[in-house]
Write a protein that holds these residues in place. Sequence first.
Motif, mmCIF file in Angstrom:
data_model
loop_
_atom_site.group_PDB
_atom_site.id
_atom_site.type_symbol
_atom_site.label_atom_id
_atom_site.label_comp_id
_atom_site.label_asym_id
_atom_site.label_seq_id
_atom_site.Cartn_x
_atom_site.Cartn_y
_atom_site.Cartn_z
ATOM 1 N N PRO A 191 0.885 -1.068 -0.008
ATOM 2 C CA PRO A 191 0.057 0.018 0.114
ATOM 3 C C PRO A 191 0.967 1.318 0.213
ATOM 4 O O PRO A 191 0.350 2.171 -0.724
ATOM 5 C CB PRO A 191 -0.595 -0.202 1.315
ATOM 6 C CG PRO A 191 -1.026 -1.584 1.572
ATOM 7 C CD PRO A 191 0.396 -2.102 1.132
ATOM 8 N N VAL A 192 1.970 1.373 0.631
ATOM 9 C CA VAL A 192 2.831 2.530 0.587
ATOM 10 C C VAL A 192 3.446 2.777 -0.690
ATOM 11 O O VAL A 192 3.486 3.693 -1.164
ATOM 12 C CB VAL A 192 3.893 2.339 1.637
ATOM 13 C CG1 VAL A 192 4.846 3.508 1.825
ATOM 14 C CG2 VAL A 192 3.130 2.262 3.236
ATOM 15 N N LEU A 193 3.844 1.681 -1.481
ATOM 16 C CA LEU A 193 4.488 1.536 -2.720
ATOM 17 C C LEU A 193 3.431 2.229 -3.877
ATOM 18 O O LEU A 193 3.847 3.074 -4.542
ATOM 19 C CB LEU A 193 4.858 0.534 -3.146
ATOM 20 C CG LEU A 193 6.201 0.020 -2.492
ATOM 21 C CD1 LEU A 193 6.676 -1.265 -2.994
ATOM 22 C CD2 LEU A 193 7.407 1.013 -2.862
ATOM 23 N N LEU A 194 2.017 1.703 -3.487
ATOM 24 C CA LEU A 194 1.106 2.292 -4.514
ATOM 25 C C LEU A 194 0.728 3.729 -4.265
ATOM 26 O O LEU A 194 0.417 4.400 -5.186
ATOM 27 C CB LEU A 194 0.029 1.284 -4.321
ATOM 28 C CG LEU A 194 0.115 -0.022 -4.661
ATOM 29 C CD1 LEU A 194 -1.105 -0.814 -4.422
ATOM 30 C CD2 LEU A 194 0.368 0.022 -6.156
ATOM 31 N N GLU A 195 0.774 4.167 -3.089
ATOM 32 C CA GLU A 195 0.547 5.487 -2.650
ATOM 33 C C GLU A 195 1.517 6.322 -1.649
ATOM 34 O O GLU A 195 1.117 6.271 -0.510
ATOM 35 C CB GLU A 195 -0.864 5.728 -2.208
ATOM 36 C CG GLU A 195 -1.338 7.192 -2.156
ATOM 37 C CD GLU A 195 -3.034 7.273 -1.900
ATOM 38 O OE1 GLU A 195 -3.484 8.406 -1.845
ATOM 39 O OE2 GLU A 195 -3.569 6.183 -1.721
ATOM 40 N N PRO A 196 2.566 6.478 -1.899
ATOM 41 C CA PRO A 196 3.639 6.762 -0.884
ATOM 42 C C PRO A 196 3.342 8.173 -0.561
ATOM 43 O O PRO A 196 4.014 8.544 0.526
ATOM 44 C CB PRO A 196 5.024 6.881 -1.991
ATOM 45 C CG PRO A 196 4.778 7.010 -3.294
ATOM 46 C CD PRO A 196 3.329 6.423 -3.326
ATOM 47 N N ASP A 197 2.768 9.046 -1.172
ATOM 48 C CA ASP A 197 2.119 10.321 -0.638
ATOM 49 C C ASP A 197 0.903 10.462 0.246
ATOM 50 O O ASP A 197 0.378 11.395 0.534
ATOM 51 C CB ASP A 197 2.071 11.499 -1.558
ATOM 52 C CG ASP A 197 3.790 12.044 -2.026
ATOM 53 O OD1 ASP A 197 4.452 11.729 -0.973
ATOM 54 O OD2 ASP A 197 3.844 12.125 -3.054
ATOM 55 N N GLY A 198 0.252 9.045 0.550
ATOM 56 C CA GLY A 198 -1.180 9.086 0.954
ATOM 57 C C GLY A 198 -0.880 9.360 2.510
ATOM 58 O O GLY A 198 0.192 9.267 3.120
ATOM 59 N N GLN A 199 -2.379 9.112 3.062
ATOM 60 C CA GLN A 199 -2.116 9.345 4.696
ATOM 61 C C GLN A 199 -1.557 8.218 5.539
ATOM 62 O O GLN A 199 -0.805 8.452 6.435
ATOM 63 C CB GLN A 199 -3.522 9.769 4.959
ATOM 64 C CG GLN A 199 -3.828 10.095 6.400
ATOM 65 C CD GLN A 199 -3.045 11.418 6.797
ATOM 66 O OE1 GLN A 199 -3.080 12.263 6.104
ATOM 67 N NE2 GLN A 199 -2.411 11.717 7.973
ATOM 68 N N LEU A 200 -1.930 7.011 4.937
ATOM 69 C CA LEU A 200 -1.361 6.041 5.294
ATOM 70 C C LEU A 200 -0.029 5.846 5.601
ATOM 71 O O LEU A 200 1.064 5.645 6.791
ATOM 72 C CB LEU A 200 -1.784 4.608 4.901
ATOM 73 C CG LEU A 200 -1.438 3.270 5.379
ATOM 74 C CD1 LEU A 200 -1.597 3.075 6.915
ATOM 75 C CD2 LEU A 200 -1.650 2.006 4.494
ATOM 76 N N LEU A 204 2.705 6.182 8.775
ATOM 77 C CA LEU A 204 3.618 5.116 9.266
ATOM 78 C C LEU A 204 5.067 5.553 9.312
ATOM 79 O O LEU A 204 5.660 5.122 9.954
ATOM 80 C CB LEU A 204 3.409 3.875 8.356
ATOM 81 C CG LEU A 204 2.118 3.414 8.395
ATOM 82 C CD1 LEU A 204 2.126 2.146 7.020
ATOM 83 C CD2 LEU A 204 2.207 2.451 9.726
ATOM 84 N N GLY A 205 5.235 6.681 8.547
ATOM 85 C CA GLY A 205 6.486 7.463 8.443
ATOM 86 C C GLY A 205 7.036 8.103 9.497
ATOM 87 O O GLY A 205 8.077 8.319 9.572
ATOM 88 N N LEU A 206 6.038 8.139 10.309
ATOM 89 C CA LEU A 206 6.180 9.313 11.366
ATOM 90 C C LEU A 206 6.408 8.430 12.888
ATOM 91 O O LEU A 206 6.821 8.893 13.778
ATOM 92 C CB LEU A 206 5.330 10.547 11.847
ATOM 93 C CG LEU A 206 5.183 11.444 10.408
ATOM 94 C CD1 LEU A 206 4.061 12.523 10.597
ATOM 95 C CD2 LEU A 206 6.594 12.163 10.466
#
Length: 235
Positions: A191-200, A204-206
């Motif tokens: 999911p992060v690769l599909l939408e790396p600028d998304g809210q998820l 998760l990056g924080l």
Amino acid sequence: ELSRAGIPTVEADRVKRLRAGLRSERVTLTGRGGSGRVNILFASIVGILLYMTILMYGQNVLRGVIEEKQTRVAEVVVSSVRPTTLLAGKVLGVGAVGLTQMAIWLLATILMMRYRVPLMQTFGFQATPMPMPNVTVTQVIVLLIFFLLGYTLYSALFATVGAMVSSEQEAQQAQMPVVLMLVVSIMFLQPVLLEPDGQLAVTLGLLPVSSPIMMPLRMSTVDVPVWEIGLSILA
């Protein structure tokens, strides 16, 4: 459909046999950012490599603490140094081994990608050159920082678990909460690769338990704002 549109059969057959070459390219805020496939592949490798390295060497710290407790070595050493110093030395020592191994893997990968074509041609095989990912020196330094911070966090947790139990059997159950926190990060890889600028991906990056994997993953695919990287490191 071409024949129905009035195009002669010969021309329609020629067009049908054409092969279209499509190339995916990453688009950043400053323009083109290189091959999209290469960056996605590089991001996936970075995420999985960080996950495996942190898990493997974190468990080495756990087993080392348990072994020293079982052989009574820890009691002898603690008589000379403080327990916090003993655990810190173990975490830093195993971390240095992990960092060295990652450097060897990275160097071997770069050499393989650069000299792959002439080496295979020497043995009579045809090969196409593999493009290098668009990674700057600053990104490499930040990736190392996230690895060190993530390894330190999880190694300290594994060392804490090792100090609480007395055998390998007890450690298998006691370490499950720590392992699950790390596994959750890799579960959201796609999911992060599909939408790396998304809210998820941003959330998760924080988070401290997932940022050591998710933030380098995002940095390998998109341009992450500097304030997000700094906040993630501080967190």
